[in-house]
Design a protein around this motif. Sequence first.
Motif, PDB file in Angstrom:
ATOM      1  N   PHE A  65       0.838  -1.210   0.000  1.00 31.75           N
ATOM      2  CA  PHE A  65       0.000   0.000   0.000  1.00 31.75           C
ATOM      3  C   PHE A  65       0.872   1.259   0.000  1.00 31.75           C
ATOM      4  O   PHE A  65       2.068   1.238   0.323  1.00 31.75           O
ATOM      5  N   LEU A  66       0.197   2.340  -0.355  1.00 30.89           N
ATOM      6  CA  LEU A  66       0.834   3.646  -0.460  1.00 30.89           C
ATOM      7  C   LEU A  66       0.077   4.620   0.441  1.00 30.89           C
ATOM      8  O   LEU A  66      -1.148   4.643   0.438  1.00 30.89           O
ATOM      9  N   ILE A  67       0.816   5.440   1.213  1.00 32.45           N
ATOM     10  CA  ILE A  67       0.212   6.445   2.094  1.00 32.45           C
ATOM     11  C   ILE A  67       0.728   7.817   1.675  1.00 32.45           C
ATOM     12  O   ILE A  67       1.938   8.047   1.647  1.00 32.45           O
ATOM     13  N   LEU A  68      -0.192   8.723   1.344  1.00 31.66           N
ATOM     14  CA  LEU A  68       0.164  10.097   0.971  1.00 31.66           C
ATOM     15  C   LEU A  68      -0.474  11.053   1.983  1.00 31.66           C
ATOM     16  O   LEU A  68      -1.636  11.429   1.839  1.00 31.66           O
ATOM     17  N   PRO A  69       0.254  11.444   3.035  1.00 25.14           N
ATOM     18  CA  PRO A  69      -0.310  12.394   4.009  1.00 25.14           C
ATOM     19  C   PRO A  69      -0.488  13.771   3.383  1.00 25.14           C
ATOM     20  O   PRO A  69       0.233  14.156   2.463  1.00 25.14           O
ATOM     21  N   MET A  70      -1.436  14.518   3.915  1.00 22.29           N
ATOM     22  CA  MET A  70      -1.672  15.897   3.477  1.00 22.29           C
ATOM     23  C   MET A  70      -1.573  16.793   4.704  1.00 22.29           C
ATOM     24  O   MET A  70      -2.164  16.504   5.743  1.00 22.29           O
ATOM     25  N   ALA A  71      -0.818  17.884   4.568  1.00 21.71           N
ATOM     26  CA  ALA A  71      -0.589  18.761   5.707  1.00 21.71           C
ATOM     27  C   ALA A  71      -0.561  20.206   5.248  1.00 21.71           C
ATOM     28  O   ALA A  71      -0.272  20.509   4.093  1.00 21.71           O
ATOM     29  N   VAL A  72      -0.895  21.105   6.161  1.00 24.04           N
ATOM     30  CA  VAL A  72      -0.784  22.534   5.953  1.00 24.04           C
ATOM     31  C   VAL A  72       0.054  23.094   7.091  1.00 24.04           C
ATOM     32  O   VAL A  72      -0.282  22.893   8.260  1.00 24.04           O
ATOM     33  N   LYS A  73       1.157  23.744   6.744  1.00 34.47           N
ATOM     34  CA  LYS A  73       2.081  24.306   7.729  1.00 34.47           C
ATOM     35  C   LYS A  73       2.523  23.246   8.732  1.00 34.47           C
ATOM     36  O   LYS A  73       2.619  23.489   9.941  1.00 34.47           O
ATOM     37  N   GLY A  74       2.758  22.047   8.241  1.00 37.17           N
ATOM     38  CA  GLY A  74       3.266  20.973   9.075  1.00 37.17           C
ATOM     39  C   GLY A  74       2.225  20.226   9.875  1.00 37.17           C
ATOM     40  O   GLY A  74       2.543  19.232  10.536  1.00 37.17           O
ATOM     41  N   ALA A  75       0.969  20.663   9.835  1.00 40.85           N
ATOM     42  CA  ALA A  75      -0.089  19.999  10.600  1.00 40.85           C
ATOM     43  C   ALA A  75      -0.883  19.074   9.688  1.00 40.85           C
ATOM     44  O   ALA A  75      -1.512  19.529   8.732  1.00 40.85           O
ATOM     45  N   PRO A  76      -0.879  17.745   9.941  1.00 38.74           N
ATOM     46  CA  PRO A  76      -1.618  16.812   9.085  1.00 38.74           C
ATOM     47  C   PRO A  76      -3.116  17.005   9.222  1.00 38.74           C
ATOM     48  O   PRO A  76      -3.628  17.219  10.327  1.00 38.74           O
ATOM     49  N   PHE A  77      -3.815  16.945   8.091  1.00 37.46           N
ATOM     50  CA  PHE A  77      -5.271  17.082   8.155  1.00 37.46           C
ATOM     51  C   PHE A  77      -5.998  16.066   7.288  1.00 37.46           C
ATOM     52  O   PHE A  77      -7.217  15.935   7.379  1.00 37.46           O
ATOM     53  N   ALA A  78      -5.275  15.331   6.446  1.00 40.64           N
ATOM     54  CA  ALA A  78      -5.940  14.367   5.574  1.00 40.64           C
ATOM     55  C   ALA A  78      -4.906  13.350   5.091  1.00 40.64           C
ATOM     56  O   ALA A  78      -3.702  13.486   5.341  1.00 40.64           O
ATOM     57  N   MET A  79      -5.396  12.325   4.388  1.00 41.13           N
ATOM     58  CA  MET A  79      -4.516  11.263   3.906  1.00 41.13           C
ATOM     59  C   MET A  79      -5.174  10.585   2.714  1.00 41.13           C
ATOM     60  O   MET A  79      -6.394  10.383   2.692  1.00 41.13           O
TER      61      MET A  79
END
Length: 808
Positions: free
Chosen positions: A758-772
């Motif tokens: 599997f592949l995990i692509l985290p999403m963050a704004v200014k270093g704070a994760p909010f989605a994946m």
Amino acid sequence: MLPSTPTAPQMPPALGRFRPLRRLGQGAQATVWLAHDPRLDREVALKVLLAGATPAHVEAWLHEARAVSRLTHPNIVPVFEADMQGGQAYLVFEYVAGPTLSERLRSGPALRPRDAVELMLGVLDGLQAAHGAGVVHRDLKPSNILLDAKGRARVMDFGIAARLTDAGKPQGIVGTPGYISPEAARGEAPSPQMDVFAAAVMLGELLSGQRLNADPDPWRAVRRVIEQDLALPPGLNAEVDDALRAIVLRGLARDATRRWPTAKAFHDALNEWLHPAVAPSSEAGDTAALEFLLRRMRHKTDFPAMSDSVGRIQRLTLSENESITSLSNEILKDVALTHKLLRLVNTAQFSHAGGGTISTVSRAAALIGFAGIRNLALSLILLERMENKAHAQLLREEFLRSLMAGSLARELCLVQRENEESFLAAMFQNLGRLLTEFYFPEEAQQVRRITRPERRAGGDTSGPAAPVSEALASAQVLGLSYEQLGLGVAKQWGLPESLQRSMRRPDGDVPTRLQDNPAERQRWLARAANEMSDVILQTEPAETHAKLKAMAQRYSRALGVPAETFDAAADQARQRLAQLAQAMGISLAKNSPAQRLLAPLTPTVDDSLSPHELHATLLADPTLQRSEAEVSREQASETLAAGIQDITNAMVENFKLNEVLRMILETIYRSLGFRRVVFCLRDPKTETLTGRFGLGEGVEAVAPLFRVPLRSTPGVAADLFSAVCQKGVDTLIADASVPKIAERLPAWFLGAPKAASFLILPMAVKGAPFAMIYADKALPGGIDLGEKELSLLRTLRNQAVMAFKQAS
């Protein structure tokens, strides 16, 4: 009021059903705690009255609860409950995680004037709602303004608020020294103008970066506001023009009858400054407007000199009969131009041509060529005149932006013999904007205000409306557009027709096919280079790389330039620009946005697809069968690129966030033949990423099972998903059965979601994760990605981040 300094209280036991977690702040009469509400499973702010409070204090306490309970507005922090527990009074408010405005001002950097005005519009919206409900705050100050996750101002602490119906009752001196109004300092009846005055003081401090009425002796500050007019200090940002000064000074008027009568009137005046009315200009007046502006510029002593220099050099470099000697003699007439030109040709980017130090203009012209010398000379002439301006710093920024556009166009040009023409076309495509900054700085500032996104009506801050175009705004302010002004001056200077055609910015969507016509291709190249320069100049460095990737996908087909080469071109242009800036002697302030033009363009931690330390290595197995759904890398790249283009086009228009996210997931799912793709989003109540939707085998039942904690439990090692998302590192797990991987898989994953790779692509704004974004395949080693596919996946993930930012 002169607050005392209370001692730090111990954390209280549970009050009612609310369990305090940690202290958020402390005042003279109360302490505020972060607390948990188990009934609604949410965090709240718990304001607890200090022990030993008198009945009068408790009554004042309940007065705040009654005042705020009637106020429902996005810019006011609401009160949820008020109660007593064991003789202890407390209030329960919405918890706003952001800092107070005073904390934001202390931590820096200073707010730009436009941002300060926009923030104050929210404060005034909240005040207008309170005044409409008959409530005057009376203690407005930066420490009573919270900034939420969207940067929205939230007014809080109505502890000494008064009702307008209390006007006939005796009043004491109520408020904070430094922000108290003259009439409040005299103990007069509460009125909305008291809050208007405090708001004007805060805005003045935001614009100046310093207190307007500060004194170690608070009573002197109170007397000063009664006896003296407050004023804005000198040395304000150039964007603070006379119109904005007048608006603030009216809010600071000592006589309340000369002040803005309501918070709404103050708000409307600021909003009109931020977004002046725009009306389209008529083409009939374009010629007259151009002549008028040219007359104004000719009255400036440096414009005729600049025009003469440009014209002479242009004629010499275009003439087939002129020699290098003629060009050299023309340049040598200007001593300063000669020295700067020689410094430029001895920079690293020209070293290959010289084979050593170039010490004469004649040799420089012979080695670099007429076109190269012309471009350098024209650039230096513009810079030389610019440096004499009082607003030189702002002009340096615009000049470097234009120079960056030229450098980008030269790097992206496919035909070597067109390199120098591309440089000049891109640099001069915004000549009108540059000249306006030179000669009409007030008009240029007005155009910048008009082109800012408009606020939505009715206090709705859910997102900006579509901005007014620069062409329309400049036409309104100048009487003709920037482009028309630039073309008019170019004609006066005798620039060739081919260059004038390239200066016309093409309209509409970027073509999806290669532009075979050289003139059209050069126009699109100049537009792309200028848009890239604007993105670099106006975007936070952490977001620049992703935006340039998206632009590369939009323009690559039309220009015939592979999207992958845009990064290298941007970096090469940056290096050349840094050398040019140094050789030209251009210095920038440390906080200048133009510093971004000179900074390396490298992916940030959350903008990379690099191997994670938990990456499993799969030994080659000749008997291993590939997934039937897997497609070739070439086909995968084509599908990914086409999807990115569709998504980019969709995001240019008014788009719905969920539709864009589904387009992104579909592109990932189809291109690489994944078994499942799942999108997870942060639940703010539980600080957990939860599965929302997806595509593929049984995803409707599997997606809701995803639960990735974003906060680690002390003493407990984070599982693989939590660790990846908290670190913000994109991760490919080739074989989930490898022991060191398997032992860190969470329990929820080992059920229906379980996958071999599997592949995990985290999403963050200014270093704070909010989605994946999660994608998997059934077999170990089933995910086979090359560098190109990794880069395209990274672009898709970044498009999702950008979609959230635009939607918010």
